[in-house]
Design a protein around this motif. Structure first.
Motif, PDB file in Angstrom:
ATOM      1  N   LEU A 230       0.819  -1.211   0.000  1.00  0.00           N
ATOM      2  CA  LEU A 230       0.000   0.000   0.000  1.00  0.00           C
ATOM      3  C   LEU A 230       0.858   1.268   0.000  1.00  0.00           C
ATOM      4  O   LEU A 230       0.516   2.256  -0.644  1.00  0.00           O
ATOM      5  CB  LEU A 230      -0.946   0.003   1.195  1.00  0.00           C
ATOM      6  CG  LEU A 230      -2.129  -0.948   1.102  1.00  0.00           C
ATOM      7  CD1 LEU A 230      -2.912  -0.944   2.409  1.00  0.00           C
ATOM      8  CD2 LEU A 230      -3.022  -0.575  -0.053  1.00  0.00           C
ATOM      9  N   GLY A 231       1.973   1.237   0.714  1.00  0.00           N
ATOM     10  CA  GLY A 231       2.850   2.406   0.749  1.00  0.00           C
ATOM     11  C   GLY A 231       3.476   2.698  -0.604  1.00  0.00           C
ATOM     12  O   GLY A 231       3.506   3.843  -1.055  1.00  0.00           O
ATOM     13  N   ILE A 232       3.973   1.655  -1.259  1.00  0.00           N
ATOM     14  CA  ILE A 232       4.585   1.839  -2.579  1.00  0.00           C
ATOM     15  C   ILE A 232       3.534   2.280  -3.594  1.00  0.00           C
ATOM     16  O   ILE A 232       3.777   3.175  -4.407  1.00  0.00           O
ATOM     17  CB  ILE A 232       5.292   0.548  -3.025  1.00  0.00           C
ATOM     18  CG1 ILE A 232       6.503   0.284  -2.126  1.00  0.00           C
ATOM     19  CG2 ILE A 232       5.722   0.623  -4.482  1.00  0.00           C
ATOM     20  CD1 ILE A 232       7.111  -1.080  -2.287  1.00  0.00           C
ATOM     21  N   THR A 233       2.356   1.661  -3.532  1.00  0.00           N
ATOM     22  CA  THR A 233       1.279   2.037  -4.442  1.00  0.00           C
ATOM     23  C   THR A 233       0.865   3.490  -4.244  1.00  0.00           C
ATOM     24  O   THR A 233       0.642   4.218  -5.213  1.00  0.00           O
ATOM     25  CB  THR A 233       0.064   1.118  -4.243  1.00  0.00           C
ATOM     26  OG1 THR A 233       0.478  -0.234  -4.417  1.00  0.00           O
ATOM     27  CG2 THR A 233      -1.043   1.439  -5.208  1.00  0.00           C
ATOM     28  N   SER A 234       0.782   3.929  -2.987  1.00  0.00           N
ATOM     29  CA  SER A 234       0.359   5.304  -2.730  1.00  0.00           C
ATOM     30  C   SER A 234       1.419   6.322  -3.140  1.00  0.00           C
ATOM     31  O   SER A 234       1.093   7.481  -3.388  1.00  0.00           O
ATOM     32  CB  SER A 234      -0.007   5.490  -1.265  1.00  0.00           C
ATOM     33  OG  SER A 234       1.143   5.352  -0.454  1.00  0.00           O
TER      34      SER A 234
ATOM     35  N   ILE B  14      -4.355   6.852  -3.506  1.00  0.00           N
ATOM     36  CA  ILE B  14      -5.393   5.868  -3.202  1.00  0.00           C
ATOM     37  C   ILE B  14      -6.581   6.625  -2.617  1.00  0.00           C
ATOM     38  O   ILE B  14      -6.465   7.246  -1.555  1.00  0.00           O
ATOM     39  CB  ILE B  14      -4.886   4.810  -2.204  1.00  0.00           C
ATOM     40  CG1 ILE B  14      -3.687   4.056  -2.788  1.00  0.00           C
ATOM     41  CG2 ILE B  14      -6.002   3.847  -1.829  1.00  0.00           C
ATOM     42  CD1 ILE B  14      -3.038   3.096  -1.823  1.00  0.00           C
ATOM     43  N   PRO B  15      -7.733   6.585  -3.291  1.00  0.00           N
ATOM     44  CA  PRO B  15      -8.891   7.330  -2.774  1.00  0.00           C
ATOM     45  C   PRO B  15      -9.464   6.662  -1.516  1.00  0.00           C
ATOM     46  O   PRO B  15      -9.552   5.442  -1.429  1.00  0.00           O
ATOM     47  CB  PRO B  15      -9.890   7.282  -3.924  1.00  0.00           C
ATOM     48  CG  PRO B  15      -9.508   6.086  -4.717  1.00  0.00           C
ATOM     49  CD  PRO B  15      -8.031   5.909  -4.556  1.00  0.00           C
ATOM     50  N   ILE B  16      -9.813   7.491  -0.554  1.00  0.00           N
ATOM     51  CA  ILE B  16     -10.435   7.022   0.685  1.00  0.00           C
ATOM     52  C   ILE B  16     -11.759   7.740   0.818  1.00  0.00           C
ATOM     53  O   ILE B  16     -11.823   8.968   0.717  1.00  0.00           O
ATOM     54  CB  ILE B  16      -9.550   7.306   1.904  1.00  0.00           C
ATOM     55  CG1 ILE B  16      -8.206   6.585   1.762  1.00  0.00           C
ATOM     56  CG2 ILE B  16     -10.238   6.890   3.181  1.00  0.00           C
ATOM     57  CD1 ILE B  16      -7.230   6.915   2.840  1.00  0.00           C
TER      58      ILE B  16
END
Length: 71
Positions: A10-14, A19-21
């Protein structure tokens, strides 16, 4: 899958793409996570097992959370 693997993914992807929340997650779910974490904190610090009463409280809070999600 280990939680550190999930956090790394998730960190690398963000870092690559935002990443929408949803607004609901920021307003309600974060308080549930903090509340349950605070309920579990004494058990984690002392290293005690969760007894029947504490398990019932956690199960009840989970049921309330699910009911809140369905409404």
């Amino acid at each position: 899958m280990c939680s550190s693997d999930l956090m790394a993914i998730l960190g690398i992807t963000s870092m690559i793409r935002e990443i929408p929340i949803s607004f609901h997650v920021l307003n309600t779910d974060i308080y549930w996570v903090i509340g349950v974490s605070l309920l579990l904190l004494p058990y984690m610090l002392v290293g005690r097992k969760i007894n029947r009463f504490a398990g019932s409280v956690l199960l009840g809070s989970y049921m309330i959370y699910i009911a809140d999600q369905l409404i």
